[in-house]
Write a protein that holds these residues in place. Sequence first.
Motif, PDB file in Angstrom:
ATOM      1  N   ALA A  60       0.838  -1.206   0.000  1.00  0.00           N
ATOM      2  CA  ALA A  60       0.000   0.000   0.000  1.00  0.00           C
ATOM      3  C   ALA A  60       0.871   1.254   0.000  1.00  0.00           C
ATOM      4  O   ALA A  60       0.613   2.199  -0.747  1.00  0.00           O
ATOM      5  N   ILE A  61       1.903   1.258   0.835  1.00  0.00           N
ATOM      6  CA  ILE A  61       2.798   2.422   0.903  1.00  0.00           C
ATOM      7  C   ILE A  61       3.533   2.611  -0.420  1.00  0.00           C
ATOM      8  O   ILE A  61       3.667   3.743  -0.909  1.00  0.00           O
ATOM      9  N   SER A 116       3.234   5.873  -2.662  1.00  0.00           N
ATOM     10  CA  SER A 116       4.466   6.633  -2.889  1.00  0.00           C
ATOM     11  C   SER A 116       4.677   6.969  -4.353  1.00  0.00           C
ATOM     12  O   SER A 116       5.019   8.097  -4.702  1.00  0.00           O
ATOM     13  N   PHE A 117       4.507   5.967  -5.209  1.00  0.00           N
ATOM     14  CA  PHE A 117       4.878   6.120  -6.605  1.00  0.00           C
ATOM     15  C   PHE A 117       3.693   6.330  -7.542  1.00  0.00           C
ATOM     16  O   PHE A 117       3.866   6.616  -8.720  1.00  0.00           O
ATOM     17  N   GLY A 118       2.461   6.160  -7.030  1.00  0.00           N
ATOM     18  CA  GLY A 118       1.285   6.379  -7.858  1.00  0.00           C
ATOM     19  C   GLY A 118       1.104   5.343  -8.944  1.00  0.00           C
ATOM     20  O   GLY A 118       0.483   5.603  -9.969  1.00  0.00           O
ATOM     21  N   LYS A 119       1.661   4.153  -8.737  1.00  0.00           N
ATOM     22  CA  LYS A 119       1.516   3.056  -9.697  1.00  0.00           C
ATOM     23  C   LYS A 119       1.582   1.744  -8.949  1.00  0.00           C
ATOM     24  O   LYS A 119       1.807   1.725  -7.739  1.00  0.00           O
ATOM     25  N   ARG A 150       4.116  -7.378  -6.551  1.00  0.00           N
ATOM     26  CA  ARG A 150       2.753  -7.086  -7.025  1.00  0.00           C
ATOM     27  C   ARG A 150       1.734  -7.278  -5.918  1.00  0.00           C
ATOM     28  O   ARG A 150       1.876  -8.144  -5.073  1.00  0.00           O
ATOM     29  N   GLY A 151       0.696  -6.436  -5.961  1.00  0.00           N
ATOM     30  CA  GLY A 151      -0.386  -6.535  -4.989  1.00  0.00           C
ATOM     31  C   GLY A 151      -0.798  -5.191  -4.432  1.00  0.00           C
ATOM     32  O   GLY A 151      -1.761  -5.104  -3.684  1.00  0.00           O
ATOM     33  N   GLY A 152      -0.083  -4.134  -4.794  1.00  0.00           N
ATOM     34  CA  GLY A 152      -0.447  -2.792  -4.344  1.00  0.00           C
ATOM     35  C   GLY A 152      -0.814  -1.907  -5.513  1.00  0.00           C
ATOM     36  O   GLY A 152      -0.141  -1.925  -6.546  1.00  0.00           O
ATOM     37  N   LEU A 153      -1.912  -1.153  -5.362  1.00  0.00           N
ATOM     38  CA  LEU A 153      -2.364  -0.227  -6.399  1.00  0.00           C
ATOM     39  C   LEU A 153      -2.681   1.115  -5.763  1.00  0.00           C
ATOM     40  O   LEU A 153      -3.156   1.166  -4.624  1.00  0.00           O
ATOM     41  N   PRO A 154      -2.450   2.206  -6.499  1.00  0.00           N
ATOM     42  CA  PRO A 154      -2.767   3.525  -5.934  1.00  0.00           C
ATOM     43  C   PRO A 154      -4.265   3.786  -5.914  1.00  0.00           C
ATOM     44  O   PRO A 154      -5.001   3.283  -6.761  1.00  0.00           O
ATOM     45  N   ALA A 166      -8.007  14.747  -7.403  1.00  0.00           N
ATOM     46  CA  ALA A 166      -6.826  15.559  -7.097  1.00  0.00           C
ATOM     47  C   ALA A 166      -5.520  14.777  -7.256  1.00  0.00           C
ATOM     48  O   ALA A 166      -4.468  15.273  -6.895  1.00  0.00           O
ATOM     49  N   GLY A 167      -5.589  13.553  -7.767  1.00  0.00           N
ATOM     50  CA  GLY A 167      -4.379  12.748  -7.938  1.00  0.00           C
ATOM     51  C   GLY A 167      -4.357  11.576  -6.972  1.00  0.00           C
ATOM     52  O   GLY A 167      -5.400  11.058  -6.581  1.00  0.00           O
ATOM     53  N   VAL A 168      -3.174  11.167  -6.561  1.00  0.00           N
ATOM     54  CA  VAL A 168      -3.026  10.014  -5.671  1.00  0.00           C
ATOM     55  C   VAL A 168      -3.529  10.377  -4.281  1.00  0.00           C
ATOM     56  O   VAL A 168      -3.053  11.321  -3.666  1.00  0.00           O
TER      57      VAL A 168
END
Length: 140
Positions: free
Chosen positions: A58-59, A63-66, A96-100, A105-107
């Motif tokens: 999740a973090i 953090s990276f928006g992807k 793999r397993g985390g998505l933004p 307003a963005g992420v």
Amino acid sequence: MPLTLAEAQRIVAGAIAEARKHNAQISVTVCDAEGRLVALNRMDGAAAEANHGSIGKAIAAASFGKSSGASGLSGDIFPLRTGTVIGEGLPVDHRRGGLPVVGDAGVEGGCGVDGAGGGEENEACARAGLAMARTSRHDR
């Protein structure tokens, strides 16, 4: 608008519903854009270690928006917005397993899943959670 607890809970519910379709026991974490935890649930039967993985994914996504598993991400370089939680010792997991969580307003945060049958299944659970939240976004 920042990520709300109600939206985080919908994301968690959607991820868990998808995990049940795969007979998987997962841990799912939702954090805000700064990497602060908003919700964390571990299904009955999921390994306790899955919490660590779901938090880190999740973090990474916030953090990276992807996707946390996107190639080219480095654990040595991270945006300042999540620097505090990383500096405090919270994990960043590039599997793999985390998505933004992305809003107008963005992420707005990240959703991380760990404990399913592999990265693809973890990411499918995260994607299902985000889809459930999107269908309810009009209620915000």
